[in-house]
Write a protein that holds these residues in place. Structure first.
Motif, mmCIF file in Angstrom:
data_model
loop_
_atom_site.group_PDB
_atom_site.id
_atom_site.type_symbol
_atom_site.label_atom_id
_atom_site.label_comp_id
_atom_site.label_asym_id
_atom_site.label_seq_id
_atom_site.Cartn_x
_atom_site.Cartn_y
_atom_site.Cartn_z
ATOM 1 N N THR A 121 0.843 -1.207 0.000
ATOM 2 C CA THR A 121 0.000 0.000 0.000
ATOM 3 C C THR A 121 0.871 1.247 0.000
ATOM 4 O OG1 THR A 121 -1.587 -1.242 1.328
ATOM 5 C CG2 THR A 121 -1.888 1.150 1.243
ATOM 6 N N SER A 122 1.884 1.249 0.888
ATOM 7 C CA SER A 122 2.704 2.458 1.008
ATOM 8 C C SER A 122 3.578 2.670 -0.217
ATOM 9 C CB SER A 122 3.517 2.437 2.302
ATOM 10 O OG SER A 122 4.016 1.160 2.537
ATOM 11 N N GLU A 123 4.041 1.588 -0.847
ATOM 12 C CA GLU A 123 4.838 1.774 -2.079
ATOM 13 C C GLU A 123 3.980 2.360 -3.197
ATOM 14 O OE1 GLU A 123 8.061 -1.865 -1.418
ATOM 15 O OE2 GLU A 123 6.189 -2.256 -2.476
ATOM 16 N N ALA A 124 2.736 1.879 -3.290
ATOM 17 C CA ALA A 124 1.850 2.417 -4.337
ATOM 18 C C ALA A 124 1.587 3.905 -4.073
ATOM 19 C CB ALA A 124 0.540 1.631 -4.374
ATOM 20 N N GLY A 125 1.406 4.268 -2.792
ATOM 21 C CA GLY A 125 1.201 5.681 -2.442
ATOM 22 C C GLY A 125 2.424 6.514 -2.785
ATOM 23 N N SER A 126 3.612 5.977 -2.472
ATOM 24 C CA SER A 126 4.853 6.704 -2.785
ATOM 25 C C SER A 126 4.973 6.922 -4.284
ATOM 26 C CB SER A 126 6.084 5.914 -2.327
ATOM 27 O OG SER A 126 6.045 5.727 -0.952
ATOM 28 N N ALA A 127 4.604 5.881 -5.051
ATOM 29 C CA ALA A 127 4.724 5.987 -6.513
ATOM 30 C C ALA A 127 3.847 7.132 -7.034
ATOM 31 C CB ALA A 127 4.329 4.655 -7.162
#
Ligand code: NAD
Length: 360
Positions: A349-355
């Motif tokens: 979830t957090s990687e997708a948000g960072s992207a």
């Protein structure tokens, strides 16, 4: 611009996807020079645990003061057998009531990169881009008399569907205005061959169309609409309908996008003196106890809800488009969560948000 926003993360994955949505908000504010004023409140199961109520007074007060509210999702399995008034979901009805929101907007888009995730054939769903406008405060969910009476074979249940001309006009105007900002086509959905409520609905919507000659209006019976949504979804631009039909059709629309985690929603209320709509923005999905706490929920529904908030409550169309473009770019890059079945390793979830933040 000062953006006064109340954040209600709620329960389960609600907290996880909201965290990413707030990061995106901060990134937009930073890039475009807006001042963010964020308050956080309790709603749903967490609110029951901490205060005994699914919608504490403090939350109602904060919501009334904010320009817009961002909500995650509510629901905790331990309350599944609690009486309705003590369930987290009661918080949802409560916050809608506090804000007076009367229109639920559900954008449904088929993303090119997700066509294979849709249960429909690619050529059917490609190009789908509609918004379902559902009336939220009237109709059979609220009409009286209602209840169950008697016993034995004579036990009888009653619900009442009722609409006033004013209620229909209010939502229909919103739909006509939205259509004006899009492809200028409005499909009004009813069951006028059977229901008096629908006959009034059709008469009022048809009457209003004289004020919007630039919008092409069609009337569609709800059963036909349910069929057309899967046979030919690209024919729709703005779909206007009453509460219960909208509840059902918008979930049908939800499957077109491939994953429930992709879908944003906006519940819009009366206009503020500033001209901005009062708004409650939330992803369509629930608290997903089956994946909660695992950092694998798809945050795009929540992030799309931020885009909707920027556009409808703050009139920041460029910023909303930037969020949308960033999501498109991330989807195309394949840095997505497991529900979207990426070819490579799924993102958290957090990687997708960072992207998304990076793409903005
Ligand atoms: P749900 O939407 O929470 O989950 C349905 C399925 O979709 C689950 O398998 C879940 O893992 C998956 N899913 C949902 N969102 C996802 C996301 N962002 N990324 C990846 N997968 C996702 O519906 P449910 O399981 O029927 O309900 C769970 C709880 O949520 C219940 O308590 C229900 O009352 C509540 N609920 C709340 C809302 C809301 O807050 N608006 C809406 C629906 C359900």
């Amino acid at each position: 611009m000062k953006l006064n926003i109340l954040v209600l993360p709620g329960d389960g994955i609600g907290t996880e996807v909201t965290r990413e949505a707030v990061r995106v908000l901060r990134r937009v504010a930073e890039k475009y020079g807006h001042e963010l004023s964020l308050a956080e409140g309790l709603l749903g199961g967490i609110a029951i645990h901490r205060t005994g109520s699914p919608i504490p007074e403090e939350t109602a007060r904060l919501a009334a003061e904010a320009d817009a509210t961002l909500l995650g999702a509510v629901g905790l399995p331990e309350f599944d057998n609690a009486p309705p008034s003590q369930r987290p979901e009661r918080g949802l009805l409560g916050i809608r009531k506090v804000l007076g929101v009367f229109a639920n907007l559900r954008p449904v888009r088929a993303y090119e990169t997700l066509l294979d995730s849709s249960p429909l054939k690619n050529e059917r769903v490609r190009g789908t881009d509609m918004i379902i406008v559902r009336e939220l405060t009237g109709g059979i969910y609220y009409g009286t008399p209602r209840g169950i009476e008697g016993s034995g074979p004579e036990e009888r249940a009653v619900n009442t569907m009722a609409y006033t001309r004013a209620e229909i006009e209010r939502i229909a105007r919103m739909a006509f205005e939205l259509a004006r900002q899009r492809r200028r086509k409005l499909s009004s959905v009813d069951k006028s061959n059977v229901l008096e409520c629908s006959q009034l609905w059709r008469r009022v919507v048809a009457g209003l169309s004289a004020e919007y000659p630039d919008v092409e209006l069609e009337h569609v019976l709800v059963d036909n609409c349910a069929m057309q949504l899967v046979l030919n979804p690209t024919r729709f631009d703005v779909v206007l309908t009453e509460n219960m039909f909208g509840d059902i059709l918008s979930d049908e629309g939800a499957v077109l996008a491939g994953s429930i985690g992709m879908l944003p929603s906006a519940s819009i209320g009366p206009k503020r003196p500033s001209g901005a709509w009062v708004g409650l923005y939330e992803p369509v999905h629930g608290s997903a106890p089956d994946i909660a706490g695992q950092d694998r929920a798809n945050p795009f529904g929540a992030i799309g809800s931020v885009a909707a908030m920027l556009e409808y409550s703050f009139g920041l169309k460029e910023e909303a488009a930037a969020v949308q473009r960033a999501m498109d770019a991330v989807l195309a890059s394949g840095r997505v969560t497991a529900d979207l079945k990426p070819k490579g390793a799924p993102c958290s979830t957090s990687e997708a948000g960072s992207a998304v933040c990076e793409a903005i």
